[in-house]
Design a protein around this motif. Structure first.
Motif, PDB file in Angstrom:
ATOM      1  N   LEU A  41      55.121   4.947   0.217  1.00 22.26           N
ATOM      2  CA  LEU A  41      55.410   6.370   0.277  1.00 22.26           C
ATOM      3  C   LEU A  41      56.778   6.656  -0.309  1.00 22.26           C
ATOM      4  CD1 LEU A  41      54.097   7.095   3.875  1.00 22.26           C
ATOM      5  CD2 LEU A  41      52.898   7.467   1.705  1.00 22.26           C
ATOM      6  N   GLU A  42      56.830   7.731  -1.079  1.00 23.04           N
ATOM      7  CA  GLU A  42      58.092   8.258  -1.605  1.00 23.04           C
ATOM      8  C   GLU A  42      58.103   9.739  -1.234  1.00 23.04           C
ATOM      9  OE1 GLU A  42      58.131   7.422  -5.813  1.00 23.04           O
ATOM     10  OE2 GLU A  42      58.268   5.259  -5.495  1.00 23.04           O
ATOM     11  N   ALA A  43      58.729  10.054  -0.109  1.00 19.77           N
ATOM     12  CA  ALA A  43      58.729  11.421   0.458  1.00 19.77           C
ATOM     13  C   ALA A  43      57.286  11.841   0.722  1.00 19.77           C
ATOM     14  CB  ALA A  43      59.479  12.383  -0.441  1.00 19.77           C
ATOM     15  N   ASP A  44      56.815  12.923   0.087  1.00 17.28           N
ATOM     16  CA  ASP A  44      55.454  13.408   0.328  1.00 17.28           C
ATOM     17  C   ASP A  44      54.452  12.886  -0.703  1.00 17.28           C
ATOM     18  OD1 ASP A  44      56.330  14.834  -1.859  1.00 17.28           O
ATOM     19  OD2 ASP A  44      55.795  16.805  -1.067  1.00 17.28           O
ATOM     20  N   THR A  45      54.840  11.845  -1.430  1.00 14.75           N
ATOM     21  CA  THR A  45      53.973  11.259  -2.465  1.00 14.75           C
ATOM     22  C   THR A  45      53.658   9.815  -2.119  1.00 14.75           C
ATOM     23  OG1 THR A  45      54.928  12.713  -4.134  1.00 14.75           O
ATOM     24  CG2 THR A  45      53.789  10.753  -4.932  1.00 14.75           C
ATOM     25  N   ARG A  46      52.376   9.482  -2.271  1.00 14.11           N
ATOM     26  CA  ARG A  46      51.914   8.113  -2.048  1.00 14.11           C
ATOM     27  C   ARG A  46      51.702   7.478  -3.417  1.00 14.11           C
ATOM     28  NH1 ARG A  46      46.478   7.726   1.381  1.00 14.11           N
ATOM     29  NH2 ARG A  46      45.703   9.020  -0.314  1.00 14.11           N
TER      30      ARG A  46
END
Length: 138
Positions: A41-46
């Protein structure tokens, strides 16, 4: 726009299936080991890395515990659709079984074939993984 709809039964409780689906940063461990080799996960992005080398960046649109639904959209990576939106949802089918519904809308239409193949393979592995887990839990 291509529409891919996959629905299948899983011999495991809806609570256990949702528990696995809900863990959005562990797709490679909880749902499709071998098909997906890494998820982070990178903030709200997978960021999802597939065994075939495809890497996609998926915006996590919604995680709904009450509806047992995860919605996401491919927004980057080596697969570059003009538009992509998908959801995975778990429904009870009795107390010990689940119905898994995976819906994907994508453009351009020429991506429908490759994505449908990935969905078919993913569905087989999700079913096998979660049914094996149910057997181990009993």
């Amino acid at each position: 726009m291509a529409h891919i709809h996959k629905e299948f039964l899983i011999d495991n409780t809806p609570e256990k299936v949702w528990e696995a689906l809900r863990e959005v940063g562990a797709v490679h461990q909880r749902l499709v080991p071998g098909v997906v080799t890494d998820t982070h996960l990178e903030a709200d992005t997978r960021v999802v890395t597939f065994a075939n080398g495809v890497v996609v960046h998926e915006l996590l649109v919604d995680i709904d515990d009450e509806a047992r639904r995860v919605a996401y959209a491919v927004v980057g990576g080596s697969l570059a659709p003009k538009h992509h939106h998908a959801s995975m949802q778990v429904f009870a089918d009795g107390t010990e079984h689940s119905r898994f519904v995976w819906i994907t809308d994508v453009t351009p239409d020429d991506l429908a074939g490759p994505i449908a193949e990935m969905v078919d393979q993913g569905a087989r592995v999700i079913k096998q993984t979660l049914e094996t887990q149910a057997t181990l839990d009993n």
